[in-house]
Every structure is written in C-alpha cells, then in structure tokens.
Design a protein around this motif. Structure first.
Motif, short mmCIF file in Angstrom:
data_model
loop_
_atom_site.label_atom_id
_atom_site.label_comp_id
_atom_site.label_asym_id
_atom_site.label_seq_id
_atom_site.Cartn_x
_atom_site.Cartn_y
_atom_site.Cartn_z
N ARG A 33 7.61 -2.33 -9.74
CA ARG A 33 8.67 -3.32 -10.04
C ARG A 33 8.64 -3.75 -11.50
NH1 ARG A 33 6.65 -6.13 -4.86
NH2 ARG A 33 7.71 -4.90 -3.25
N MET A 34 7.46 -3.73 -12.11
CA MET A 34 7.35 -4.11 -13.54
C MET A 34 8.21 -3.19 -14.41
SD MET A 34 3.31 -4.94 -13.94
CE MET A 34 2.54 -6.32 -13.09
N LEU A 35 8.45 -1.97 -13.92
CA LEU A 35 9.28 -1.03 -14.68
C LEU A 35 10.76 -1.12 -14.29
CD1 LEU A 35 7.09 2.18 -14.94
CD2 LEU A 35 7.24 0.24 -16.48
N GLY A 36 11.08 -2.08 -13.44
CA GLY A 36 12.49 -2.30 -13.10
C GLY A 36 12.98 -1.53 -11.89
N HIS A 37 12.06 -0.82 -11.21
CA HIS A 37 12.46 -0.11 -9.99
C HIS A 37 12.26 -1.01 -8.76
CE1 HIS A 37 12.77 3.51 -12.34
NE2 HIS A 37 11.49 3.46 -12.69
N THR A 38 12.84 -0.58 -7.65
CA THR A 38 12.64 -1.28 -6.38
C THR A 38 11.47 -0.64 -5.65
OG1 THR A 38 15.00 -1.63 -6.21
CG2 THR A 38 13.78 -1.84 -4.18
N ALA A 39 10.62 -1.47 -5.01
CA ALA A 39 9.52 -0.91 -4.21
C ALA A 39 9.51 -1.57 -2.84
CB ALA A 39 8.19 -1.14 -4.92
N ASP A 40 9.55 -0.77 -1.79
CA ASP A 40 9.37 -1.27 -0.43
C ASP A 40 7.92 -1.02 -0.03
OD1 ASP A 40 12.02 -1.87 -0.24
OD2 ASP A 40 12.54 -0.26 1.16
N VAL A 41 7.26 -2.05 0.49
CA VAL A 41 5.89 -1.91 1.00
C VAL A 41 5.96 -1.98 2.52
CG1 VAL A 41 3.56 -2.88 0.98
CG2 VAL A 41 4.99 -3.06 -1.06
N LYS A 42 5.60 -0.88 3.17
CA LYS A 42 5.74 -0.83 4.63
C LYS A 42 4.51 -0.21 5.28
CE LYS A 42 10.70 -0.78 4.94
NZ LYS A 42 11.84 -0.43 5.74
#
Ligand SMILES: Cc1cc2nc3c(=O)[nH]c(=O)nc-3n(C[C@H](O)[C@H](O)[C@H](O)COP(=O)(O)O)c2cc1C
Length: 148
Positions: free
Chosen positions: A27-36
């Motif tokens: 996310r620090m690079l501006g992408h979305t991350a889902d943690v599942k």
C-alpha cells in the motif's frame, strides 16, 4: 493502481502479522492489498481478480501446512504464468514453509517471483522494528515490479 492478494495461514497469529506488514508495504507504493486467510477461498475463480500474489504459512513439522497444500492445488487451476509473486512464513528453527511455497509458485505456476526470494522470519523477530521493516520491504519489492 494494481491489486495484490496476500493470502496466509496462521495458527497462533505470527504469519498473519507478517501478512499485514507485507500488505502495508504494498500500500505504501499506492497499490491495493487484500489480506485474506487461505481458508476463505473455495473456488479458483475467487482468486482471479489480482495482479500479484503473495502466499504464506508457518512451518510445522518441517513442512508447510496441510491447508496451504490444498490451497496451492486450488491455485493450480488459475493461469498465473508471468504474474508477480512472493512467499513468506514464520518459524522458530528450520523454516521450510516459505521456500517450499516460493518454489511451487516459481516452477509450477511459472510466476515472476520477487528477486528477494522467500521471506522466512523467526517468530521472535516479527514484531520488532526490523521484522516489520523486512515485511514492509518485501511488500514494496512485489509492488515495485507492478506497473502503476
Ligand atoms: C507442533 C509444532 C511443530 C513445529 N515445527 C516447526 C518446524 O519444524 N520448524 C520450525 O522452524 N518451526 C516449527 N514450529 C514453530 C512454528 O513454525 C512457529 O511457532 C510459527 O511462528 C507459528 O506461526 P503461526 O503463528 O503463524 O502459526 C513448530 C511449532 C509447533 C507448535
């Protein structure tokens, strides 16, 4: 902005913590991350919507968990060739799980794996500032190879 899946198994929460820190790096690079949790996935199609995949589980009995083996067979049904990937896991003394997952992603799925290799962290190190940074840097390494 790209979408990254950080999917994990964890019995006592250590590998889960790694997953959360890795997602922060993405996310620090501006992408979305889902943690599942890997147990949330029942059908291969549910994994389809991501641009990069980071999978992790702890080492028990010098092996990856049974749930991760099942999950990797599920993911086999997707075409992940060329997609960006990484693998991680918590351990105390031998730490086989993360390199095993990494190998499957590299050699079976033929993914474009991060040059950092697998991220194995001793459980006592995870919630230190160095451990947190190692996980965040790992997420950044995966995210940095994704076009924005
Ligand atoms: C029954 C048992 C077997 C374990 N076997 C190993 C092992 O073979 N190698 C290793 O490095 N750690 C081993 N561990 C330690 C776990 O990998 C470690 O506690 C890890 O941080 C747990 O992660 P989790 O909280 O995500 O489940 C074992 C732990 C237990 C309870």
């Amino acid at each position: 902005m790209k979408k990254v899946l950080v999917a994990y198994a964890s019995r006592t929460g250590k590998t889960q913590k790694m997953a959360e820190f890795i997602a922060e790096g993405v996310r620090m690079l501006g992408h979305t991350a889902d943690v599942k949790k890997i147990s949330e996935f029942k059908k291969p199609e549910e994994l389809n919507q991501y641009d990069a995949y980071v999978f992790g589980c702890p080492t028990y009995h010098r092996d990856m968990t049974a749930g991760m083996k099942t999950f990797l067979f599920l993911a086999e049904n997707l075409n992940l060739t060329g997609k960006m990937g990484g693998a991680f896991g918590s351990y105390t003394h031998s730490g086989e799980s993360a390199p095993m997952i990494y190998d499957t992603m590299e050699f079976v799925y033929k993914m474009d794996m991060t040059d950092l290799g697998a991220l194995s962290l001793k459980e006592a190190a995870i919630e230190t500032s160095d451990g947190m940074k190692a996980c965040q840097d790992y997420g950044k390494a995966v995210g940095s190879k994704l076009p924005s």
